[in-house]
Enzyme design. Sequence first.
Site, short mmCIF file in Angstrom:
data_model
loop_
_atom_site.label_atom_id
_atom_site.label_comp_id
_atom_site.label_asym_id
_atom_site.label_seq_id
_atom_site.Cartn_x
_atom_site.Cartn_y
_atom_site.Cartn_z
N GLN A 26 4.77 -4.22 8.51
CA GLN A 26 5.31 -5.57 8.42
C GLN A 26 6.47 -5.73 9.38
OE1 GLN A 26 5.66 -6.61 4.36
NE2 GLN A 26 6.53 -8.63 4.71
N SER A 107 5.36 2.40 7.04
CA SER A 107 5.35 1.61 5.81
C SER A 107 3.93 1.12 5.52
CB SER A 107 6.36 0.46 5.91
OG SER A 107 6.51 -0.19 4.66
N LEU A 108 3.72 -0.18 5.52
CA LEU A 108 2.38 -0.73 5.28
C LEU A 108 1.33 -0.12 6.21
CD1 LEU A 108 0.49 -3.01 4.10
CD2 LEU A 108 1.21 -4.36 6.08
N ARG A 132 -0.15 -4.84 -3.61
CA ARG A 132 1.14 -4.28 -3.21
C ARG A 132 2.13 -5.39 -2.88
NH1 ARG A 132 3.59 -2.50 1.76
NH2 ARG A 132 4.55 -0.41 1.66
N HIS A 216 11.39 -0.29 -0.10
CA HIS A 216 11.71 1.14 -0.05
C HIS A 216 13.01 1.53 -0.73
CE1 HIS A 216 8.26 1.52 2.53
NE2 HIS A 216 8.77 0.64 3.36
N GLN A 265 6.00 5.53 -2.03
CA GLN A 265 6.41 4.91 -0.76
C GLN A 265 7.16 3.60 -0.97
OE1 GLN A 265 4.02 2.30 1.44
NE2 GLN A 265 3.86 3.67 3.20
#
Length: 327
Positions: A26, A107-108, A132, A216, A265
Site C-alpha cells: 500500500q 507489508s501487503l 484484512r 503494524h 504481520q
Amino acid sequence: MGIHYAILERIGSAMDTQWAAVFPGQGSQSVGMLGELAEQQPVVRETFDEASDILGTDLWTLVQNGPVETLNRTEFTQPAMLAAGVAVWRVWTANAAARPTAAAGHSLGEYSALVAAEALAFGDAVALVRERALAMQDAVPEGEGAMAALLGLDDAAVMSLCAAQAGDDVLEAVNFNSPGQVVIAGSAAAVERAISAAPDAGAKRALRLPVSVPSHCALMRPAAERLLERLRGTEFRLPVIPVLHNVSADTVDSPEALRTILAEQLYRPVRWVDTVRKMRERGVGTLVEFGPGKVLTGLGKRIDRDLNLLEISDSSGLARMLETLGS
C-alpha cells in the site's frame, strides 16, 4: 553507445548470480497504473477482472479512472495492489522461463509474493486482503490512528523518540524501510507529538502519511485476531520459491506457520532492511520489483549500493528484464 553497453554488461554479469522478486504494498498505487502494460499484455486486465469478479467491484475501472480518493481507501487499495503485483508476475511468467531464488513483499505485498510462490491461490488472496483491509479499518476509528515517516534518524533514535512521546498512547516504530527511513504508527495524538519533537531529536524530516489506519502497531491486534479466523479457513501450501516474511526476515516451514505470521504481520514491524540483507546472505545479487512504482527499488539502493535493481511496471521495464534475464 559505449555507456549503454557498459551498463548492460554490468547488469548481465550480476544476473549470473541469484535474483529475488519483491512486491510493493500500500502506497505504491496510482490512478492509471499498469495501463500501458495492459495494452501490450492482456493478462494484466484478465488478472484484475478475476479480482473484480470476487469483489463485486470493477477494480480495473477504478484503477484506471479513479477517483484517487476511492482508490486510496484501504478496502480498495489492498485488493488493487495485490492484483497489480500478481498481474505483473503473470506477465513475466508468460514471457520468460527464469524464476527467482527468493521472494518477499512489503507489508501487503507479502500476499503477492505468496501467490507468486504458489503458496496461496490468487482468488483466496483477494478474499483475504479484502478481509484484512476491513478488519484494519474497523480496528481503529478513522482519525484516531496515524502514521508518519521519519528521515535522518537511526533505528535506536526513532525507538527512543517513540518511548519519550508515547505517554499513555500507542506509538511504535513499525516500518524499518532503509537506513535513516523509519515509519512510526500509533494513536494520532502521539504521532503528532513525535512529529513535533523529531527535529530536536535530529530528524531531517518528519512527514505525516496520508493514511487513517495505523498499520503494524499494537492497535492492530484486534484486526489480527479477526484475520486469523479467516486465515485458518484458507488453504495454504509450502511455497515453491522461498518467501522471506516481514515479521522475521526469514522463511517458515509449515502452512500453519504461514497463517500465524500473516496475522502477526498486522501488529508487528516490517523489517525490510533485514529482509533485503538476509537475501544478500542467501546469495541474491539482484532485486526485481514486480508492480507499479519504484518504491522498493529506491529502498534497495539505500540498503545496499552493490545490489542490482530492476523493476517491471511497464513494457520498457519488461523489455529490460527480458534482455538481461529472459530465456
